[in-house]
Design an enzyme around this catalytic site. Sequence first.
Site, PDB file in Angstrom:
ATOM      1  N   LYS A   1      37.233  65.506  26.054  1.00  0.00           N
ATOM      2  CA  LYS A   1      37.016  66.543  25.015  1.00  0.00           C
ATOM      3  C   LYS A   1      36.373  67.745  25.559  1.00  0.00           C
ATOM      4  O   LYS A   1      36.407  68.764  25.218  1.00  0.00           O
ATOM      5  CB  LYS A   1      36.089  66.079  23.854  1.00  0.00           C
ATOM      6  CG  LYS A   1      34.654  65.518  24.215  1.00  0.00           C
ATOM      7  CD  LYS A   1      33.652  66.529  23.622  1.00  0.00           C
ATOM      8  CE  LYS A   1      32.365  66.350  24.249  1.00  0.00           C
ATOM      9  NZ  LYS A   1      31.716  65.524  25.152  1.00  0.00           N
TER      10      LYS A   1
ATOM     11  N   GLY B   1      29.039  62.569  22.018  1.00  0.00           N
ATOM     12  CA  GLY B   1      29.160  61.314  21.352  1.00  0.00           C
ATOM     13  C   GLY B   1      27.491  61.427  20.295  1.00  0.00           C
ATOM     14  O   GLY B   1      27.666  60.718  19.223  1.00  0.00           O
ATOM     15  N   ASN B   2      26.477  61.809  20.941  1.00  0.00           N
ATOM     16  CA  ASN B   2      25.330  61.644  20.031  1.00  0.00           C
ATOM     17  C   ASN B   2      25.421  62.554  19.152  1.00  0.00           C
ATOM     18  O   ASN B   2      24.549  62.426  18.140  1.00  0.00           O
ATOM     19  CB  ASN B   2      24.213  61.983  21.173  1.00  0.00           C
ATOM     20  CG  ASN B   2      24.136  63.474  21.820  1.00  0.00           C
ATOM     21  OD1 ASN B   2      25.132  63.963  21.955  1.00  0.00           O
ATOM     22  ND2 ASN B   2      23.007  63.901  21.668  1.00  0.00           N
TER      23      ASN B   2
ATOM     24  N   LYS C   1      41.249  55.346  31.468  1.00  0.00           N
ATOM     25  CA  LYS C   1      40.198  54.977  30.499  1.00  0.00           C
ATOM     26  C   LYS C   1      40.347  54.106  29.384  1.00  0.00           C
ATOM     27  O   LYS C   1      41.392  53.635  28.955  1.00  0.00           O
ATOM     28  CB  LYS C   1      40.666  56.473  29.528  1.00  0.00           C
ATOM     29  CG  LYS C   1      39.568  56.827  28.628  1.00  0.00           C
ATOM     30  CD  LYS C   1      38.392  57.629  28.801  1.00  0.00           C
ATOM     31  CE  LYS C   1      37.428  57.677  27.782  1.00  0.00           C
ATOM     32  NZ  LYS C   1      36.145  57.952  27.988  1.00  0.00           N
TER      33      LYS C   1
ATOM     34  N   LYS D   1      32.350  67.726  32.266  1.00  0.00           N
ATOM     35  CA  LYS D   1      31.366  68.781  31.614  1.00  0.00           C
ATOM     36  C   LYS D   1      31.324  69.970  32.516  1.00  0.00           C
ATOM     37  O   LYS D   1      31.594  70.992  32.286  1.00  0.00           O
ATOM     38  CB  LYS D   1      30.150  68.402  31.078  1.00  0.00           C
ATOM     39  CG  LYS D   1      30.146  67.218  30.039  1.00  0.00           C
ATOM     40  CD  LYS D   1      28.588  67.037  29.579  1.00  0.00           C
ATOM     41  CE  LYS D   1      28.563  65.756  28.820  1.00  0.00           C
ATOM     42  NZ  LYS D   1      29.632  65.492  27.995  1.00  0.00           N
TER      43      LYS D   1
HETATM   44  P1  ADP Z   1      28.784  62.880  26.000  1.00  0.00           P
HETATM   45  O1  ADP Z   1      29.175  61.760  24.760  1.00  0.00           O
HETATM   46  O2  ADP Z   1      27.852  64.114  25.557  1.00  0.00           O
HETATM   47  O3  ADP Z   1      29.924  63.416  26.446  1.00  0.00           O
HETATM   48  P2  ADP Z   1      28.468  61.307  28.369  1.00  0.00           P
HETATM   49  O4  ADP Z   1      27.869  60.043  28.153  1.00  0.00           O
HETATM   50  O5  ADP Z   1      29.866  61.324  28.622  1.00  0.00           O
HETATM   51  O6  ADP Z   1      28.143  62.086  26.979  1.00  0.00           O
HETATM   52  O7  ADP Z   1      27.546  62.416  29.389  1.00  0.00           O
HETATM   53  C1  ADP Z   1      26.173  62.600  29.327  1.00  0.00           C
HETATM   54  C2  ADP Z   1      25.669  61.707  30.197  1.00  0.00           C
HETATM   55  O8  ADP Z   1      25.882  62.133  31.734  1.00  0.00           O
HETATM   56  C3  ADP Z   1      24.203  61.603  30.229  1.00  0.00           C
HETATM   57  O9  ADP Z   1      23.522  60.810  29.275  1.00  0.00           O
HETATM   58  C4  ADP Z   1      23.889  61.242  31.787  1.00  0.00           C
HETATM   59  O10 ADP Z   1      23.288  59.811  31.528  1.00  0.00           O
HETATM   60  C5  ADP Z   1      25.185  61.295  32.641  1.00  0.00           C
HETATM   61  N1  ADP Z   1      24.976  62.038  33.725  1.00  0.00           N
HETATM   62  C6  ADP Z   1      25.759  61.480  34.882  1.00  0.00           C
HETATM   63  N2  ADP Z   1      25.410  62.549  35.813  1.00  0.00           N
HETATM   64  C7  ADP Z   1      24.471  63.426  35.486  1.00  0.00           C
HETATM   65  C8  ADP Z   1      23.923  64.494  35.930  1.00  0.00           C
HETATM   66  N3  ADP Z   1      24.300  64.875  37.373  1.00  0.00           N
HETATM   67  N4  ADP Z   1      23.045  65.194  35.366  1.00  0.00           N
HETATM   68  C9  ADP Z   1      22.707  64.823  34.163  1.00  0.00           C
HETATM   69  N5  ADP Z   1      23.564  63.845  33.473  1.00  0.00           N
HETATM   70  C10 ADP Z   1      24.267  62.994  34.165  1.00  0.00           C
HETATM   71 MG    MG Z   2      31.459  62.060  27.733  1.00  0.00          MG
END
Ligand code: ADP
Ligand code: MG
Length: 313
Positions: A213, A9-10, A128, A275
């Site tokens: 995604k 998203g960023n 979701k 991820k």
């Molecule tokens: P994106 O839009 O990139 O998919 P998300 O918000 O879905 O972003 O996922 C990224 C977020 O996951 C990070 O900002 C962090 O706060 C969170 N997060 C949760 N668990 C972990 C972890 N074990 N290590 C790192 N980040 C984590």
């Molecule tokens: Mg995400």
Amino acid sequence: MRVLVALGGNAILQRGQKGNASEQRENVQKTVTQIVRMIHAGHEVVVTHGNGPQVGAILIQNELGSASVPAMPMDICGAESQGLIGYMFCQSIQNTLLADGIEGHAPACLVTRVEVDPADPAFAHPTKPVGPFYTEEAAKKRSAETGETWIDDAGRGWRRVVPSPDPKTIVEADVINTLLEKGFTVVASGGGGIPVIRKEDGTWEGVEAVIDKDLAGERLAASVKADLLMILTDVPRVAINYNTPQQKWLEKLTLSEMEVLEKEGHFKAGSMGPKVKAALRFVRNGGQRAVIASLDEALEALEGTKGTQILKG
Ligand code: ADP
Ligand code: MG
């Protein structure tokens, strides 16, 4: 190397921003600077991206405008979001290549459908949250009228929830590979792709669901035989004991080491969980390497010096 870049998203909107066009264009331009650095370093880049805030806005627009113009179903809203985001990327990639004097690699954005299984258990358990917040009363009325599932979203109001089935195949895989053979920089499967099911007679139909995604990005990476799956987000690496005093960033691990940590439950569903799952799938299915890293360190992550690197073994 052929690299599949899955943008979070960023890459399009920073936390706290409103989401107007100029903000999104600026963020996309910063992201594209990273992408073009990779192209400049000699790599072939395939791009996919999230669409949460954008499809959320489209759903709200549909909702609020429905007295004047008919609201569209989720699959069509997903397609709209691929178009609006894909357009911003194409414009930015083309202009940046031009400014940097790089020949070829012209961008091509493809509206992409992703096959899901109608028997996927996710369809029985929508999880979701999407679209606008309602009051409890309005949500219950709407749910009774439409059969949609609405839930109390962490005390912030009531929200519709839709299924998030596992992606199976990228319907446009052949088209994407043809574009890649011709040297285009492809942007595809935005927002996890438009979820479609295959009916018994072989025809396709869109469904009211959303696909993660990162998981769709893995399918795309496999479809184009990418050498590297690169998941870019807003943290520098994956951590264990995330957000606790015992937090430890992970640098380089094998598939089996990461599988152990995944089983221990370090990676949160809905954010880092998918991820890691996508990265593990990619390497398990024969991919050379997957990396989860910060968008700002994309080229370094590609070169292996930043992010969390997951290797065979
Ligand atoms: P994106 O839009 O990139 O998919 P998300 O918000 O879905 O972003 O996922 C990224 C977020 O996951 C990070 O900002 C962090 O706060 C969170 N997060 C949760 N668990 C972990 C972890 N074990 N290590 C790192 N980040 C984590
Ligand atoms: Mg995400």
